[in-house]
Enzyme design. Structure first.
Site, PDB file in Angstrom:
ATOM      1  N   ASP A  56     -70.732  47.663 -27.223  1.00  0.00           N
ATOM      2  CA  ASP A  56     -71.358  48.582 -26.275  1.00  0.00           C
ATOM      3  C   ASP A  56     -72.828  48.191 -26.111  1.00  0.00           C
ATOM      4  O   ASP A  56     -73.512  47.914 -27.114  1.00  0.00           O
ATOM      5  CB  ASP A  56     -71.245  50.007 -26.849  1.00  0.00           C
ATOM      6  N   THR A 123     -80.566  42.840  -8.984  1.00  0.00           N
ATOM      7  CA  THR A 123     -80.069  43.401  -7.722  1.00  0.00           C
ATOM      8  C   THR A 123     -81.146  43.567  -6.667  1.00  0.00           C
ATOM      9  O   THR A 123     -82.319  43.803  -6.986  1.00  0.00           O
ATOM     10  CB  THR A 123     -79.448  44.796  -8.000  1.00  0.00           C
ATOM     11  N   GLU A 125     -81.542  46.112  -5.019  1.00  0.00           N
ATOM     12  CA  GLU A 125     -82.071  47.477  -5.126  1.00  0.00           C
ATOM     13  C   GLU A 125     -83.487  47.467  -5.710  1.00  0.00           C
ATOM     14  O   GLU A 125     -84.237  48.429  -5.544  1.00  0.00           O
ATOM     15  CB  GLU A 125     -81.168  48.346  -5.999  1.00  0.00           C
ATOM     16  N   TYR A 147     -81.811  53.944 -10.917  1.00  0.00           N
ATOM     17  CA  TYR A 147     -81.042  52.706 -11.050  1.00  0.00           C
ATOM     18  C   TYR A 147     -81.935  51.490 -10.765  1.00  0.00           C
ATOM     19  O   TYR A 147     -81.994  50.537 -11.551  1.00  0.00           O
ATOM     20  CB  TYR A 147     -79.851  52.729 -10.072  1.00  0.00           C
ATOM     21  N   LYS A 151     -83.259  48.432 -13.313  1.00  0.00           N
ATOM     22  CA  LYS A 151     -82.975  47.019 -13.059  1.00  0.00           C
ATOM     23  C   LYS A 151     -84.254  46.175 -13.013  1.00  0.00           C
ATOM     24  O   LYS A 151     -84.234  44.995 -13.318  1.00  0.00           O
ATOM     25  CB  LYS A 151     -82.182  46.878 -11.752  1.00  0.00           C
ATOM     26  N   HIS A 177     -72.455  42.989  -2.706  1.00  0.00           N
ATOM     27  CA  HIS A 177     -71.289  42.104  -2.583  1.00  0.00           C
ATOM     28  C   HIS A 177     -70.031  42.921  -2.815  1.00  0.00           C
ATOM     29  O   HIS A 177     -69.964  43.744  -3.722  1.00  0.00           O
ATOM     30  CB  HIS A 177     -71.390  40.901  -3.511  1.00  0.00           C
TER      31      HIS A 177
HETATM   32  O1  G4F Z   1     -72.308  51.124  -1.049  1.00  0.00           O
HETATM   33  P1  G4F Z   1     -73.506  51.785  -1.612  1.00  0.00           P
HETATM   34  O2  G4F Z   1     -73.278  52.955  -2.513  1.00  0.00           O
HETATM   35  O3  G4F Z   1     -74.356  50.643  -2.298  1.00  0.00           O
HETATM   36  P2  G4F Z   1     -75.903  50.530  -2.730  1.00  0.00           P
HETATM   37  O4  G4F Z   1     -76.501  51.851  -2.993  1.00  0.00           O
HETATM   38  O5  G4F Z   1     -76.585  49.664  -1.717  1.00  0.00           O
HETATM   39  O6  G4F Z   1     -75.794  49.778  -4.114  1.00  0.00           O
HETATM   40  C1  G4F Z   1     -74.922  48.693  -4.332  1.00  0.00           C
HETATM   41  O7  G4F Z   1     -75.569  47.474  -4.059  1.00  0.00           O
HETATM   42  C2  G4F Z   1     -76.689  47.179  -4.909  1.00  0.00           C
HETATM   43  C3  G4F Z   1     -77.236  45.838  -4.445  1.00  0.00           C
HETATM   44  O8  G4F Z   1     -78.177  46.046  -3.435  1.00  0.00           O
HETATM   45  C4  G4F Z   1     -76.239  47.152  -6.344  1.00  0.00           C
HETATM   46  F1  G4F Z   1     -77.294  46.922  -7.140  1.00  0.00           F
HETATM   47  C5  G4F Z   1     -75.627  48.486  -6.718  1.00  0.00           C
HETATM   48  O9  G4F Z   1     -75.140  48.447  -8.051  1.00  0.00           O
HETATM   49  C6  G4F Z   1     -74.460  48.743  -5.787  1.00  0.00           C
HETATM   50  O10 G4F Z   1     -73.485  47.754  -6.003  1.00  0.00           O
HETATM   51  O11 G4F Z   1     -74.453  52.307  -0.413  1.00  0.00           O
HETATM   52  C7  G4F Z   1     -74.883  51.460   0.635  1.00  0.00           C
HETATM   53  C8  G4F Z   1     -75.597  52.283   1.704  1.00  0.00           C
HETATM   54  C9  G4F Z   1     -76.675  53.236   1.163  1.00  0.00           C
HETATM   55  O12 G4F Z   1     -77.813  53.132   1.965  1.00  0.00           O
HETATM   56  C10 G4F Z   1     -76.068  54.614   1.309  1.00  0.00           C
HETATM   57  O13 G4F Z   1     -77.010  55.658   1.534  1.00  0.00           O
HETATM   58  O14 G4F Z   1     -74.627  53.119   2.344  1.00  0.00           O
HETATM   59  C11 G4F Z   1     -75.198  54.393   2.526  1.00  0.00           C
HETATM   60  N1  G4F Z   1     -74.130  55.391   2.636  1.00  0.00           N
HETATM   61  C12 G4F Z   1     -73.908  56.191   3.707  1.00  0.00           C
HETATM   62  N2  G4F Z   1     -72.898  57.019   3.463  1.00  0.00           N
HETATM   63  C13 G4F Z   1     -73.237  55.708   1.675  1.00  0.00           C
HETATM   64  C14 G4F Z   1     -72.450  56.737   2.196  1.00  0.00           C
HETATM   65  N3  G4F Z   1     -73.032  55.194   0.439  1.00  0.00           N
HETATM   66  C15 G4F Z   1     -72.016  55.727  -0.312  1.00  0.00           C
HETATM   67  N4  G4F Z   1     -71.787  55.213  -1.529  1.00  0.00           N
HETATM   68  N5  G4F Z   1     -71.241  56.764   0.162  1.00  0.00           N
HETATM   69  C16 G4F Z   1     -71.425  57.321   1.407  1.00  0.00           C
HETATM   70  O15 G4F Z   1     -70.730  58.236   1.816  1.00  0.00           O
END
Ligand code: G4F
Length: 329
Positions: A56, A123, A125, A147, A151, A177
């Site tokens: 862990d 990332t 982020e 988060y 990172k 990705h």
């Molecule tokens: O798919 P997401 O939740 O990914 P996010 O927050 O970009 O993070 C992912 O990518 C990062 C790399 O840049 C990684 F570090 C991290 O671990 C993860 O893999 O959201 C993407 C976008 C955001 O702007 C969010 O506000 O989509 C927007 N969004 C709009 N509606 C939503 C939603 N996201 C989610 N999860 N759910 C929604 O309903």
């Protein structure tokens, strides 16, 4: 046979990386948590070819024991709390695992096997409220969530162990990705799974947050190749990995719904419940260093990626209906 240790092997990236390394002739050791739910859906097809060990990132002695015992040639740290919204609900856990967890792992390597090559899953982020567009290896960080903050710590402790102790430790700054194995809480899978359920008449609407957010979305299969390439270089260096193309969540919806002949505007409902306390408006990679030094380029376009995910979800939902058993990934 070189030996690779992968933390987070049961996640999306871990499963693709394990496949990639097995194909390259590696022996693969996967680290899983004792408290793990026991579902290994993403690596079920690999279980007879990999070895799983329990440790862990919050428990230093367990990490030390594993590094001492196996002395892996390469360590890929892909484990963590990766869902941004949860980091506001559990900021301390997020920091403990994502930030201090990396220090624990680096300490175990420094003490027990400093020759190991170390990859840290950093990332985009970290760029958060972006200081420039597009973002490259020299763009300053401005994280927008616990988060992202965790990172940034992990990134700098990786750089620090490289500079302080001469470890071959690198940070791969990967943009979003995705793949058919992406968790359903992330927006791409949330959309493609909903499209499949709507197509089969199981769901009537899809509730989303900010449709204007833009991301640089690539295919995970391409990104794990970049992780490996970083550890094969003569010198340890950090790299930005992305496609160099950004699309909005709205465009994601358009591409996914229109692929099955539907108009997203008939189904998508904006629900403020999914807005974040602080949003990252746009992430866009400048991957030119990776192209120049690693010879890395993405092979799957945004449209191809979303179509691949919709196809996989149509097949999953069809199977769920046929068998009456819900799928877990
Ligand atoms: O798919 P997401 O939740 O990914 P996010 O927050 O970009 O993070 C992912 O990518 C990062 C790399 O840049 C990684 F570090 C991290 O671990 C993860 O893999 O959201 C993407 C976008 C955001 O702007 C969010 O506000 O989509 C927007 N969004 C709009 N509606 C939503 C939603 N996201 C989610 N999860 N759910 C929604 O309903």
């Amino acid at each position: 046979m070189p030996l690779a240790l992968i933390t987070g092997i049961s996640g999306q990236d871990g499963s693709y990386l394990a496949e990639f390394l097995l194909d390259k002739g590696y022996e693969v050791l996967g680290l899983i948590r004792h408290t793990s739910h026991g579902y290994h859906e993403r690596i079920r097809h690999l279980l007879d070819r990999i070895q799983l060990v329990k440790a862990d990132l919050t428990d230093f002695p367990s990490l030390l024991r594993i590094i001492e015992k196996y002395k892996p040639d390469e360590v890929y740290n892909l484990a963590g709390q990766t869902f941004v919204p949860v980091s506001w609900e559990q900021p301390i856990l997020t920091g403990d695992v994502n930030a201090l967890g990396v220090t624990r792992l680096l300490e175990a390597i420094r003490i027990a096997h400093p020759k190991a090559r170390f990859y840290q899953a950093s990332t985009s982020e970290m760029f958060g409220k972006v200081r420039e567009i597009p973002q490259n290896e020299n763009t300053p960080f401005y994280p927008r969530s616990p988060y992202g903050v965790s990172k940034v710590y992990a990134h700098w402790i990786t750089v620090n162990y490289r500079e302080s102790y001469g470890l071959f430790a690198v940070s791969g700054i990967l943009f979003n990705h995705e793949s058919p194995r992406r968790g359903r809480q992330f927006v791409t899978r949330k959309v493609t799974y909903a499209v499949a359920r709507i197509k089969y008449g199981l769901q009537k609407e899809l509730r989303l947050g900010n449709l204007d957010a833009k991301r640089d979305w690539g295919y995970t299969g391409d990104y794990v190749r970049a992780m490996w390439l970083m550890l094969q270089q003569d010198e340890p260096e950090d790299f930005v990995i992305g496609t160099g193309e950004a699309h909005s969540v709205r465009e994601l919806c358009e591409v996914a719904f229109s692929y099955v002949g539907l108009d997203y505007r008939d189904y998508v409902v904006v629900d403020p419940k999914f807005f974040r306390p602080a949003e990252v408006d746009i992430l866009l990679a400048d991957p030119s260093k990776a192209k120049r030094k690693l010879g890395w380029e993405p092979t799957v376009s945004f449209e191809e990626l979303i179509h691949m995910m919709v196809d996989a979800d149509l097949e999953r939902v069809r199977r769920e209906i046929e068998t009456g058993v819900p799928t877990r990934v």
